[in-house]
Design a protein around this motif. Structure first.
Motif, PDB file in Angstrom:
ATOM      1  N   GLN A   1     -10.187  -7.097   3.030  1.00  0.00           N
ATOM      2  CA  GLN A   1     -10.461  -5.680   3.276  1.00  0.00           C
ATOM      3  C   GLN A   1     -11.352  -5.109   2.180  1.00  0.00           C
ATOM      4  OE1 GLN A   1      -7.324  -2.640   2.655  1.00  0.00           O
ATOM      5  NE2 GLN A   1      -7.755  -1.921   4.725  1.00  0.00           N
TER       6      GLN A   1
ATOM      7  N   SER B   1      -2.106 -10.795   0.143  1.00  0.00           N
ATOM      8  CA  SER B   1      -3.202 -10.766  -0.825  1.00  0.00           C
ATOM      9  C   SER B   1      -4.516 -11.161  -0.167  1.00  0.00           C
ATOM     10  CB  SER B   1      -2.887 -11.695  -1.998  1.00  0.00           C
ATOM     11  OG  SER B   1      -2.661 -13.024  -1.534  1.00  0.00           O
TER      12      SER B   1
ATOM     13  N   LEU C   1      -6.512  -1.779  -7.561  1.00  0.00           N
ATOM     14  CA  LEU C   1      -6.104  -3.172  -7.752  1.00  0.00           C
ATOM     15  C   LEU C   1      -6.182  -3.579  -9.215  1.00  0.00           C
ATOM     16  CD1 LEU C   1      -7.657  -5.031  -4.673  1.00  0.00           C
ATOM     17  CD2 LEU C   1      -5.239  -4.733  -5.187  1.00  0.00           C
TER      18      LEU C   1
ATOM     19  N   THR D   1      -5.090   0.832   8.265  1.00  0.00           N
ATOM     20  CA  THR D   1      -4.069   0.824   7.215  1.00  0.00           C
ATOM     21  C   THR D   1      -3.670   2.246   6.825  1.00  0.00           C
ATOM     22  OG1 THR D   1      -5.812   0.592   5.543  1.00  0.00           O
ATOM     23  CG2 THR D   1      -4.691  -1.412   6.256  1.00  0.00           C
TER      24      THR D   1
ATOM     25  N   CYS E   1      -7.085  -1.379   0.069  1.00  0.00           N
ATOM     26  CA  CYS E   1      -7.334  -2.154  -1.146  1.00  0.00           C
ATOM     27  C   CYS E   1      -8.718  -1.830  -1.688  1.00  0.00           C
ATOM     28  CB  CYS E   1      -7.219  -3.649  -0.842  1.00  0.00           C
ATOM     29  SG  CYS E   1      -5.540  -4.183  -0.434  1.00  0.00           S
TER      30      CYS E   1
ATOM     31  N   ILE F   1       0.945  -5.786   2.578  1.00  0.00           N
ATOM     32  CA  ILE F   1      -0.284  -6.435   3.013  1.00  0.00           C
ATOM     33  C   ILE F   1      -0.445  -7.710   2.197  1.00  0.00           C
ATOM     34  CG2 ILE F   1      -1.669  -5.051   1.403  1.00  0.00           C
ATOM     35  CD1 ILE F   1      -3.994  -5.249   3.380  1.00  0.00           C
TER      36      ILE F   1
ATOM     37  N   CYS G   1      -5.751  -8.278   1.802  1.00  0.00           N
ATOM     38  CA  CYS G   1      -6.148  -7.225   0.867  1.00  0.00           C
ATOM     39  C   CYS G   1      -7.546  -7.503   0.314  1.00  0.00           C
ATOM     40  CB  CYS G   1      -5.128  -7.144  -0.269  1.00  0.00           C
ATOM     41  SG  CYS G   1      -5.412  -5.795  -1.446  1.00  0.00           S
TER      42      CYS G   1
ATOM     43  N   LEU H   1       0.852  -1.192   0.000  1.00  0.00           N
ATOM     44  CA  LEU H   1       0.000   0.000   0.000  1.00  0.00           C
ATOM     45  C   LEU H   1       0.887   1.241   0.000  1.00  0.00           C
ATOM     46  CD1 LEU H   1      -2.651  -1.124   2.641  1.00  0.00           C
ATOM     47  CD2 LEU H   1      -2.910  -1.101   0.152  1.00  0.00           C
TER      48      LEU H   1
END
Length: 317
Positions: free
Chosen positions: A100, A94, A183, A80, A178, A92, A97, A14
Protein backbone atom coordinates in the motif's frame (compact mmCIF):
# COMPACT_ATOMS: atom_id res chain seq x y z
CA UNK A 1 25.68 -9.85 27.22
CA UNK A 2 22.56 -7.76 26.68
CA UNK A 3 20.72 -7.94 23.41
CA UNK A 4 18.30 -5.32 22.17
CA UNK A 5 14.98 -6.95 21.38
CA UNK A 6 14.27 -5.88 17.81
CA UNK A 7 10.98 -7.24 16.54
CA UNK A 8 10.52 -7.83 12.83
CA UNK A 9 6.74 -7.67 13.01
CA UNK A 10 4.57 -9.70 10.67
CA UNK A 11 1.63 -7.33 10.92
CA UNK A 12 0.58 -3.82 11.88
CA UNK A 13 -2.58 -2.27 13.29
CA UNK A 14 -4.05 0.82 11.64
CA UNK A 15 -5.39 3.12 14.36
CA UNK A 16 -7.47 5.28 12.03
CA UNK A 17 -9.59 8.06 13.56
CA UNK A 18 -10.94 7.96 17.11
CA UNK A 19 -14.65 8.50 16.44
CA UNK A 20 -17.41 7.21 18.69
CA UNK A 21 -21.17 7.38 19.01
CA UNK A 22 -23.39 8.64 16.24
CA UNK A 23 -20.40 10.29 14.52
CA UNK A 24 -18.89 6.92 13.61
CA UNK A 25 -21.59 5.76 11.13
CA UNK A 26 -21.94 9.33 9.84
CA UNK A 27 -18.21 9.56 9.14
CA UNK A 28 -18.30 6.15 7.43
CA UNK A 29 -21.27 7.10 5.23
CA UNK A 30 -19.71 10.47 4.40
CA UNK A 31 -16.40 8.92 3.35
CA UNK A 32 -18.21 6.20 1.39
CA UNK A 33 -20.33 8.76 -0.49
CA UNK A 34 -17.29 10.87 -1.35
CA UNK A 35 -15.44 7.74 -2.53
CA UNK A 36 -18.32 6.58 -4.75
CA UNK A 37 -18.84 10.08 -6.17
CA UNK A 38 -15.10 10.28 -6.88
CA UNK A 39 -15.22 7.01 -8.82
CA UNK A 40 -18.33 8.06 -10.75
CA UNK A 41 -17.01 11.56 -11.48
CA UNK A 42 -13.67 10.40 -12.84
CA UNK A 43 -15.25 7.58 -14.84
CA UNK A 44 -17.70 10.06 -16.37
CA UNK A 45 -14.84 12.35 -17.40
CA UNK A 46 -12.98 9.45 -19.05
CA UNK A 47 -16.14 8.29 -20.81
CA UNK A 48 -17.09 11.80 -21.96
CA UNK A 49 -13.65 12.52 -23.42
CA UNK A 50 -13.68 9.18 -25.23
CA UNK A 51 -17.25 9.67 -26.53
CA UNK A 52 -17.07 13.25 -27.81
CA UNK A 53 -14.79 14.20 -30.70
CA UNK A 54 -14.91 17.84 -29.60
CA UNK A 55 -12.72 16.90 -26.64
CA UNK A 56 -10.10 15.04 -28.69
CA UNK A 57 -7.32 17.50 -27.86
CA UNK A 58 -4.07 16.92 -25.94
CA UNK A 59 -5.37 18.85 -22.92
CA UNK A 60 -8.41 16.60 -22.50
CA UNK A 61 -6.38 13.49 -23.23
CA UNK A 62 -4.11 14.31 -20.29
CA UNK A 63 -7.16 15.14 -18.13
CA UNK A 64 -8.51 11.64 -18.89
CA UNK A 65 -5.14 10.14 -17.90
CA UNK A 66 -5.26 12.14 -14.66
CA UNK A 67 -8.77 10.82 -13.95
CA UNK A 68 -7.56 7.27 -14.58
CA UNK A 69 -4.70 7.74 -12.10
CA UNK A 70 -7.11 9.25 -9.58
CA UNK A 71 -9.33 6.15 -9.70
CA UNK A 72 -6.42 3.98 -8.54
CA UNK A 73 -4.96 6.62 -6.25
CA UNK A 74 -8.12 7.05 -4.19
CA UNK A 75 -8.78 3.28 -4.17
CA UNK A 76 -5.37 2.63 -2.60
CA UNK A 77 -6.24 4.22 0.76
CA UNK A 78 -10.00 4.74 1.06
CA UNK A 79 -10.90 1.05 1.62
CA UNK A 80 -8.68 0.99 4.72
CA UNK A 81 -10.15 4.36 5.79
CA UNK A 82 -13.66 2.90 5.55
CA UNK A 83 -12.61 -0.23 7.43
CA UNK A 84 -11.08 1.74 10.31
CA UNK A 85 -14.13 4.02 10.49
CA UNK A 86 -16.42 1.01 10.69
CA UNK A 87 -14.41 -1.34 12.89
CA UNK A 88 -11.88 0.88 14.67
CA UNK A 89 -8.35 -0.54 14.90
CA UNK A 90 -7.73 -2.69 11.81
CA UNK A 91 -4.92 -5.25 11.44
CA UNK A 92 -2.95 -5.31 8.21
CA UNK A 93 -0.14 -7.67 7.24
CA UNK A 94 3.32 -6.19 6.79
CA UNK A 95 3.34 -7.25 3.13
CA UNK A 96 0.00 -5.54 2.45
CA UNK A 97 1.18 -2.48 4.39
CA UNK A 98 4.38 -2.08 2.36
CA UNK A 99 2.53 -2.68 -0.91
CA UNK A 100 0.00 0.00 0.00
CA UNK A 101 2.83 2.39 0.88
CA UNK A 102 4.59 1.70 -2.43
CA UNK A 103 1.52 1.94 -4.67
CA UNK A 104 0.27 5.09 -2.92
CA UNK A 105 3.56 6.93 -3.37
CA UNK A 106 4.07 5.56 -6.88
CA UNK A 107 0.67 6.85 -7.99
CA UNK A 108 1.23 10.13 -6.14
CA UNK A 109 4.56 10.73 -7.89
CA UNK A 110 3.04 9.66 -11.20
CA UNK A 111 0.35 12.29 -10.72
CA UNK A 112 3.02 14.81 -9.80
CA UNK A 113 4.84 14.19 -13.10
CA UNK A 114 1.56 14.24 -15.03
CA UNK A 115 0.74 17.69 -13.62
CA UNK A 116 4.10 18.80 -15.00
CA UNK A 117 3.25 17.31 -18.40
CA UNK A 118 -0.10 19.14 -18.36
CA UNK A 119 1.69 22.42 -17.58
CA UNK A 120 4.01 21.78 -20.55
CA UNK A 121 0.97 21.18 -22.75
CA UNK A 122 -0.57 24.52 -21.71
CA UNK A 123 2.77 26.27 -22.27
CA UNK A 124 3.07 24.94 -25.82
CA UNK A 125 -0.57 25.75 -26.60
CA UNK A 126 -0.28 29.37 -25.46
CA UNK A 127 3.37 30.25 -26.10
CA UNK A 128 4.01 28.13 -29.22
CA UNK A 129 0.58 28.00 -30.92
CA UNK A 130 1.92 27.69 -34.49
CA UNK A 131 4.00 24.61 -33.65
CA UNK A 132 1.68 23.20 -30.96
CA UNK A 133 0.10 20.35 -32.94
CA UNK A 134 3.46 19.26 -34.34
CA UNK A 135 5.16 19.35 -30.93
CA UNK A 136 2.24 17.68 -29.13
CA UNK A 137 1.40 15.00 -31.69
CA UNK A 138 -0.56 11.89 -30.75
CA UNK A 139 2.65 9.89 -30.55
CA UNK A 140 4.18 12.44 -28.19
CA UNK A 141 1.02 12.42 -26.05
CA UNK A 142 1.12 8.63 -25.73
CA UNK A 143 4.84 8.67 -24.95
CA UNK A 144 4.42 11.28 -22.21
CA UNK A 145 1.41 9.47 -20.73
CA UNK A 146 3.27 6.15 -20.75
CA UNK A 147 6.43 7.61 -19.24
CA UNK A 148 4.52 9.13 -16.31
CA UNK A 149 3.76 5.87 -14.41
CA UNK A 150 7.14 4.41 -15.34
CA UNK A 151 8.92 7.34 -13.67
CA UNK A 152 6.53 7.39 -10.70
CA UNK A 153 6.68 3.67 -9.94
CA UNK A 154 10.46 3.63 -10.38
CA UNK A 155 11.03 6.57 -8.02
CA UNK A 156 8.76 5.08 -5.34
CA UNK A 157 10.87 1.92 -5.16
CA UNK A 158 13.54 3.67 -3.09
CA UNK A 159 11.51 4.86 -0.06
CA UNK A 160 9.28 1.76 -0.06
CA UNK A 161 12.19 -0.70 -0.12
CA UNK A 162 14.05 1.22 2.60
CA UNK A 163 11.01 1.19 4.89
CA UNK A 164 10.56 -2.55 4.32
CA UNK A 165 14.08 -3.22 5.65
CA UNK A 166 13.51 -1.44 8.99
CA UNK A 167 13.12 -3.45 12.21
CA UNK A 168 9.90 -2.49 14.01
CA UNK A 169 9.36 -2.63 17.77
CA UNK A 170 5.81 -1.27 17.72
CA UNK A 171 2.78 -2.31 15.71
CA UNK A 172 0.16 0.46 15.95
CA UNK A 173 0.26 2.84 12.97
CA UNK A 174 -1.27 6.19 13.98
CA UNK A 175 -2.86 6.64 10.59
CA UNK A 176 -5.63 5.18 8.45
CA UNK A 177 -3.16 3.82 5.88
CA UNK A 178 0.52 2.89 5.75
CA UNK A 179 2.57 6.03 5.15
CA UNK A 180 6.24 6.88 5.63
CA UNK A 181 6.27 9.00 8.81
CA UNK A 182 3.82 6.86 10.86
CA UNK A 183 5.77 3.70 9.99
CA UNK A 184 9.17 5.21 10.80
CA UNK A 185 7.90 6.17 14.25
CA UNK A 186 7.52 2.43 14.96
CA UNK A 187 11.13 1.52 14.10
CA UNK A 188 13.59 0.19 16.68
CA UNK A 189 16.49 2.13 15.18
CA UNK A 190 17.30 5.74 14.45
CA UNK A 191 15.65 6.75 11.16
CA UNK A 192 17.49 10.03 10.58
CA UNK A 193 19.34 8.65 7.54
CA UNK A 194 16.09 7.31 6.11
CA UNK A 195 14.51 10.75 6.50
CA UNK A 196 17.32 12.28 4.46
CA UNK A 197 16.86 9.73 1.68
CA UNK A 198 13.11 10.34 1.60
CA UNK A 199 13.66 14.10 1.43
CA UNK A 200 16.02 13.66 -1.52
CA UNK A 201 13.91 11.13 -3.43
CA UNK A 202 10.41 12.46 -2.73
CA UNK A 203 10.96 16.04 -1.61
CA UNK A 204 13.63 17.12 -4.08
CA UNK A 205 12.10 15.38 -7.09
CA UNK A 206 8.65 16.80 -6.42
CA UNK A 207 10.10 20.21 -5.58
CA UNK A 208 11.98 20.24 -8.90
CA UNK A 209 8.81 19.22 -10.69
CA UNK A 210 6.88 22.02 -8.96
CA UNK A 211 9.66 24.43 -9.94
CA UNK A 212 9.26 23.39 -13.58
CA UNK A 213 5.48 23.90 -13.35
CA UNK A 214 5.90 27.37 -11.81
CA UNK A 215 8.50 28.26 -14.44
CA UNK A 216 6.19 27.21 -17.27
CA UNK A 217 3.31 29.20 -15.80
CA UNK A 218 5.58 32.19 -15.40
CA UNK A 219 6.25 32.03 -19.14
CA UNK A 220 2.52 31.55 -19.79
CA UNK A 221 1.70 34.61 -17.67
CA UNK A 222 4.14 36.77 -19.60
CA UNK A 223 2.69 35.55 -22.92
CA UNK A 224 -0.91 36.08 -21.80
CA UNK A 225 -0.26 39.63 -20.62
CA UNK A 226 1.01 40.45 -24.12
CA UNK A 227 -2.26 39.36 -25.77
CA UNK A 228 -4.03 42.33 -27.43
CA UNK A 229 -7.57 41.92 -26.11
CA UNK A 230 -9.01 41.44 -22.64
CA UNK A 231 -11.27 38.65 -23.96
CA UNK A 232 -8.33 36.60 -25.23
CA UNK A 233 -6.47 37.10 -21.94
CA UNK A 234 -9.54 36.01 -19.96
CA UNK A 235 -9.93 32.90 -22.13
CA UNK A 236 -6.27 31.94 -21.67
CA UNK A 237 -6.47 32.41 -17.90
CA UNK A 238 -9.68 30.37 -17.69
CA UNK A 239 -8.02 27.47 -19.54
CA UNK A 240 -5.14 27.41 -17.06
CA UNK A 241 -7.06 28.20 -13.85
CA UNK A 242 -8.37 24.64 -13.35
CA UNK A 243 -4.91 23.12 -13.62
CA UNK A 244 -3.40 25.74 -11.31
CA UNK A 245 -6.09 24.97 -8.69
CA UNK A 246 -5.37 21.23 -8.83
CA UNK A 247 -1.60 21.86 -8.58
CA UNK A 248 -2.12 24.10 -5.53
CA UNK A 249 -4.30 21.51 -3.77
CA UNK A 250 -2.00 18.59 -4.52
CA UNK A 251 1.38 20.15 -3.78
CA UNK A 252 0.14 22.34 -0.92
CA UNK A 253 -1.31 19.49 1.15
CA UNK A 254 1.59 17.14 0.34
CA UNK A 255 4.13 19.81 1.36
CA UNK A 256 2.42 20.26 4.73
CA UNK A 257 2.34 16.51 5.47
CA UNK A 258 5.82 15.54 4.27
CA UNK A 259 7.82 18.70 5.02
CA UNK A 260 6.12 20.89 7.66
CA UNK A 261 4.56 18.33 10.02
CA UNK A 262 7.66 16.07 10.42
CA UNK A 263 9.64 19.16 11.41
CA UNK A 264 7.26 20.08 14.21
CA UNK A 265 6.54 16.47 15.24
CA UNK A 266 2.79 16.95 14.85
CA UNK A 267 1.60 13.37 15.21
CA UNK A 268 -2.02 12.87 14.31
CA UNK A 269 -2.26 15.97 12.10
CA UNK A 270 -0.76 14.11 9.14
CA UNK A 271 -3.78 11.83 8.76
CA UNK A 272 -6.15 14.80 8.85
CA UNK A 273 -4.31 16.68 6.13
CA UNK A 274 -3.78 13.44 4.21
CA UNK A 275 -7.54 13.41 3.67
CA UNK A 276 -7.11 16.52 1.49
CA UNK A 277 -4.83 14.96 -1.12
CA UNK A 278 -5.80 11.30 -0.68
CA UNK A 279 -9.60 11.73 -0.65
CA UNK A 280 -10.82 15.27 -1.33
CA UNK A 281 -8.46 16.22 -4.18
CA UNK A 282 -9.51 13.23 -6.34
CA UNK A 283 -13.12 14.12 -5.48
CA UNK A 284 -12.77 17.79 -6.44
CA UNK A 285 -10.70 17.28 -9.60
CA UNK A 286 -13.65 16.28 -11.84
CA UNK A 287 -15.63 19.25 -10.47
CA UNK A 288 -12.75 21.68 -10.99
CA UNK A 289 -12.20 20.57 -14.58
CA UNK A 290 -15.89 20.61 -15.57
CA UNK A 291 -17.81 23.15 -13.48
CA UNK A 292 -16.69 26.29 -15.35
CA UNK A 293 -15.61 24.62 -18.58
CA UNK A 294 -17.85 25.55 -21.52
CA UNK A 295 -16.33 22.92 -23.81
CA UNK A 296 -17.14 20.14 -21.36
CA UNK A 297 -20.68 21.45 -20.84
CA UNK A 298 -21.25 21.52 -24.59
CA UNK A 299 -19.82 18.01 -24.90
CA UNK A 300 -22.22 16.79 -22.18
CA UNK A 301 -25.14 18.27 -24.18
CA UNK A 302 -23.97 16.58 -27.39
CA UNK A 303 -23.46 13.18 -25.79
CA UNK A 304 -26.76 13.43 -23.89
CA UNK A 305 -28.61 14.30 -27.09
CA UNK A 306 -26.93 11.40 -28.87
CA UNK A 307 -27.98 8.98 -26.11
CA UNK A 308 -31.55 10.28 -26.20
CA UNK A 309 -31.65 9.76 -29.97
CA UNK A 310 -30.36 6.20 -29.62
CA UNK A 311 -32.92 5.41 -26.92
CA UNK A 312 -35.85 6.62 -29.01
CA UNK A 313 -37.99 3.88 -30.46
CA UNK A 314 -38.63 3.55 -34.22
CA UNK A 315 -42.06 5.12 -33.70
CA UNK A 316 -40.37 8.32 -32.46
CA UNK A 317 -38.05 8.69 -35.45
Amino acid sequence: MNHINHTWTQSFVLAGFTITGIWQPLAFLGALCIYLLTLVGNLLIIGLIQADSGLSTPMYFFISVLSFLELWYVSTTVPTLLHTLLHGHSPISSAACFIQLYVFHALGMSECYLLGVMALDRYLAICRPLHYHALMSRQVQLWLAGATPVVGFSAALVPASLIATLPFCLKEVTHYFCDLAPLMRLACVDTGWYDQVHIVVIGMINACNLGVILGLYGAILRAVLKLPSAASRAKAFSICSSHITVVALFFGSAFIVYVVLPGIQAEGMDKLIALVYALFTPFFNPIIYTLRNKEVKEAVKRVTQRIKTMLKGPEDW
